[in-house]
Design a protein around this motif. Structure first.
Motif, short mmCIF file in Angstrom:
data_model
loop_
_atom_site.label_atom_id
_atom_site.label_comp_id
_atom_site.label_asym_id
_atom_site.label_seq_id
_atom_site.Cartn_x
_atom_site.Cartn_y
_atom_site.Cartn_z
N LYS A 550 0.82 -1.20 0.00
CA LYS A 550 0.00 0.00 0.00
C LYS A 550 0.86 1.26 0.00
O LYS A 550 0.50 2.27 -0.56
CB LYS A 550 -0.94 -0.02 1.21
CG LYS A 550 -2.03 -1.11 1.12
CD LYS A 550 -2.89 -1.12 2.36
CE LYS A 550 -3.93 -2.23 2.29
NZ LYS A 550 -4.76 -2.29 3.49
N PRO A 555 -0.80 7.79 -0.58
CA PRO A 555 -1.77 7.49 0.48
C PRO A 555 -2.98 8.44 0.43
O PRO A 555 -2.90 9.56 -0.08
CB PRO A 555 -0.96 7.69 1.76
CG PRO A 555 0.09 8.68 1.38
CD PRO A 555 0.45 8.39 -0.04
N TYR A 602 -8.53 3.62 -3.38
CA TYR A 602 -9.19 4.46 -2.40
C TYR A 602 -10.18 3.65 -1.56
O TYR A 602 -10.24 3.78 -0.34
CB TYR A 602 -9.91 5.61 -3.11
CG TYR A 602 -10.68 6.54 -2.19
CD1 TYR A 602 -10.07 7.67 -1.64
CD2 TYR A 602 -12.02 6.29 -1.89
CE1 TYR A 602 -10.78 8.52 -0.80
CE2 TYR A 602 -12.73 7.13 -1.05
CZ TYR A 602 -12.10 8.25 -0.51
OH TYR A 602 -12.81 9.09 0.32
N GLN A 605 -8.81 1.45 1.26
CA GLN A 605 -8.22 2.05 2.46
C GLN A 605 -9.22 2.12 3.62
O GLN A 605 -10.40 2.19 3.42
CB GLN A 605 -7.72 3.48 2.12
CG GLN A 605 -6.75 3.50 0.96
CD GLN A 605 -5.59 2.53 1.16
OE1 GLN A 605 -4.84 2.66 2.13
NE2 GLN A 605 -5.43 1.58 0.27
#
Length: 605
Positions: A550, A555, A602, A605
């Motif tokens: 990741k 992020p 997205y 997460q």
């Protein structure tokens, strides 16, 4: 002259209708394919991290169907690639590559950098040049829920001597499809038929393409004569003299009234013949009417090329379609087609020498009175006993009882009765249970059969058993891997979402599917039906590995909405999509795939 003109108009009208349908299907499926392209691009990103070949001895591959099983052109090995698995709720696709060593009866998993993305219902052909090559074309990818489909039109070659994959980009390739057939004919790969399916539409093909192994170019053939109707999953084998190919059977469906789909099982046969004049190839279709005992109508049968170029057909299913139900009769019989004699004949097993001795002992018992042997029955003047239906029951791990019906020919049935009467300690003859969509191939005169599936009611059983039959002797099947009921996973509709989520957390699967192998460590799977085993330092946990993956991507900031994240990281994701899709992909398409990849990340997460 008038009749001929009308016929030509009908042909042209049919061609126009097919072209309109193909355009309609292409337009409707474009959006859903773009969504799946983002998922496929993510798989390729993960594969791109691998920089070296890793080979590992392993248990037999997990249960699957619609994979490819091919004989190594130079070694005593078999090559298994791809396939699919469905557990009642989720579809898993594979791009795993396995090598089976025939002499050692062992499996090796080979992880080679930059492989083709996961797929099933593709075609693979081995070519004996450059140390051996495995050519792979087309196939199908499905969303985890099995509602969306992506049909590949890519061509790959695995160089067996160097263990490298190569994506061959040549213009004029067939459209994306699965369920097609591909064979090697002289220095050409011939592709016929197949289908393309989207959520609401589908189209079946009967076109023919040739890929030259010399010029690395595609060409669409225009054979004369009456071609087979559009179809997929047919038998396609080269004639022994390599002058053409024979096409038998297949499956197609049409939309009837009220958008009800009606399937058709084909049982006709055609010859596509090549003629060369003045260095120009001309192809022609002609109808073939074989003699002998033809297979009963069926689809999903397994096909291999045996001794003397004979086609070997195993199993399959014949679906009985009602208005809202679909019931299938599965088979485990064997048929062979001799192209030289243009004749079908059933592949009847002779039994071993021990079986024959037992039979003779039975005939000699009690002063020569027979004890159930078929030949003895004929000598006594009685009619030979007909086929006998044998019912076997196997209990799966969850308690489900699988009832398997097998029809045993009269002679074999009587021999089995004779063995019971004699209370012989020898194990009874075994054979693969009835199934469809299994993988089959022939190497040095032996037929190998792996996996496949059958159904009991609404439940599907996907197999990973492995059998071998010596086509020279035709005595009995040898079991290389037994079917293990513990490998049968099935999630009913009543299973709670909590159980499913718990399974996902344990690493049993991810988007698109993954390998379902016995003995693999928890959390070893990754998106797309692939086992993504990264080179980790000893002691690192799977969770740490996931976190490392990741961190490679931008992020998501705290409180950031999807649109803001996509706008901020668009350049990164579009660049990543461009890397995976290549320089030839259109900017607009690359942009859409890039945004879709950003959305997937997205949401994770």
């Amino acid at each position: 002259m008038v009749k001929k003109g009308k016929k030509e108009k009908k042909v042209k009208g049919a061609e126009k209708t097919a072209a309109k349908m193909e355009k309609k299907v292409s337009k409707r499926s474009k959006r859903e394919e773009e969504d799946l392209e983002a998922l496929i691009a993510e798989f390729q990103t993960l594969d791109a991290k691998k920089t070296q070949v890793v080979e590992t001895e392993c248990p037999p591959p997990s249960p699957r169907l619609n994979a490819s099983l091919s004989p190594h052109p130079e070694k005593d090995e078999l090559i298994l690639f791809g396939g699919e698995f469905f557990n009642g709720k989720k579809t898993y696709l594979f791009n795993e590559l396995y090598f089976y060593n025939i002499k050692k009866n062992s499996w090796v998993k080979s992880e080679i950098p930059n492989p083709p993305p996961p797929r099933c219902a593709h075609q693979a052909v081995v070519v004996p040049q450059g140390g051996g090559q495995l050519w792979v074309f087309g196939g199908e990818f499905a969303s985890p829920d099995g509602e969306q489909f992506y049909h590949y039109k890519d061509l790959w070659v695995l160089h067996l001597a160097t263990h490298t994959w190569e994506n061959i980009k040549a213009p004029g390739a067939p459209s994306g499809r699965s369920g097609h057939r591909m064979v090697l004919s002289k220095r050409q790969l011939l592709v016929f038929g197949g289908f393309h399916e989207s959520t609401r539409d589908f189209i079946y093909y009967n076109d023919v393409y040739a890929f030259s192994l010399d010029s690395f170019s595609w060409s669409r053939l225009s054979p004369s004569g009456s071609a087979p109707s559009p179809r997929s999953a047919c038998q396609m084998t080269c004639t022994p003299d390599a002058s053409g190919v024979v096409v038998y059977g297949g499956y197609s469906k049409l939309k009837a009234k009220k958008d009800v789909e009606k399937g058709t099982i084909h049982s006709d046969m055609f010859l596509l013949k090549r003629e060369t004049k003045d260095d120009q190839e001309k192809w022609s279709w002609s109808r073939v009417n074989p003699s002998g005992n033809k297979p009963t109508p069926r689809s999903g049968f397994s096909l291999a090329v045996g001794l003397g170029g004979r086609a070997v057909l195993f199993g399959g299913v014949c679906d009985e379609e009602e208005e809202e139900t679909l019931e299938g009769d599965f088979y485990n019989d064997l048929y062979l087609y001799d192209a030289v004699k243009n004749r079908w004949f059933p592949g009847q097993l002779r039994g071993t020498k021990k079986d024959k001795k037992r039979k003779r002992r039975g005939k000699k018992a009690e002063g020569g009175e027979e004890e159930g042997g078929a030949e003895g029955g004929e000598e006594e003047g009685g009619a030979p006993q007909g086929p006998v239906e044998v019912i076997k029951e196997i209990v799966a791990e969850d308690g489900t009882v699988m009832t398997i019906k097998e029809v045993i020919p009269g002679t074999q049935a009587e021999e089995e009765e004779e063995e019971d009467e004699e209370e012989d300690d020898e194990a009874p003859l075994v054979e693969p249970c009835a199934r469809c969509s299994a993988m089959a191939t022939v190497r040095q005169g032996k037929l190998y059969l792996y996996g496949g599936m059958f159904e009991v009611g609404d439940r599907q059983f996907t197999l990973n058993d492995f059998y071998c039959l010596d086509l020279h002797k035709m005595e009995q099947w040898e079991v290389l891997v037994e079917m293990d009921p513990k490998t049968q996973e099935w999630l009913e509709e009543s299973d709670s979402e909590e159980e499913w989520e718990e399974e996902e957390e344990e690493g049993e699967g991810a988007k698109g599917g993954q390998g379902k192998e016995e003995g693999e460590e928890e959390g070893e799977g990754a998106k797309g039906g692939q086992e993504k085993e990264e080179e980790e330092e000893e002691g690192d946990s799977d969770e740490e590995s996931d976190e490392d993956d990741k961190e490679d991507h931008p992020p998501v900031q705290k409180g950031e909405v999807l649109e803001a994240y996509q706008a901020r990281t668009e350049q990164y994701w579009v660049g990543l999509a461009r890397t995976n899709m290549g320089a030839d992909a259109k900017d607009k398409k690359v942009g859409k795939v890039g945004l879709a990849m950003a959305k997937l990340f997205y949401e994770d997460q």
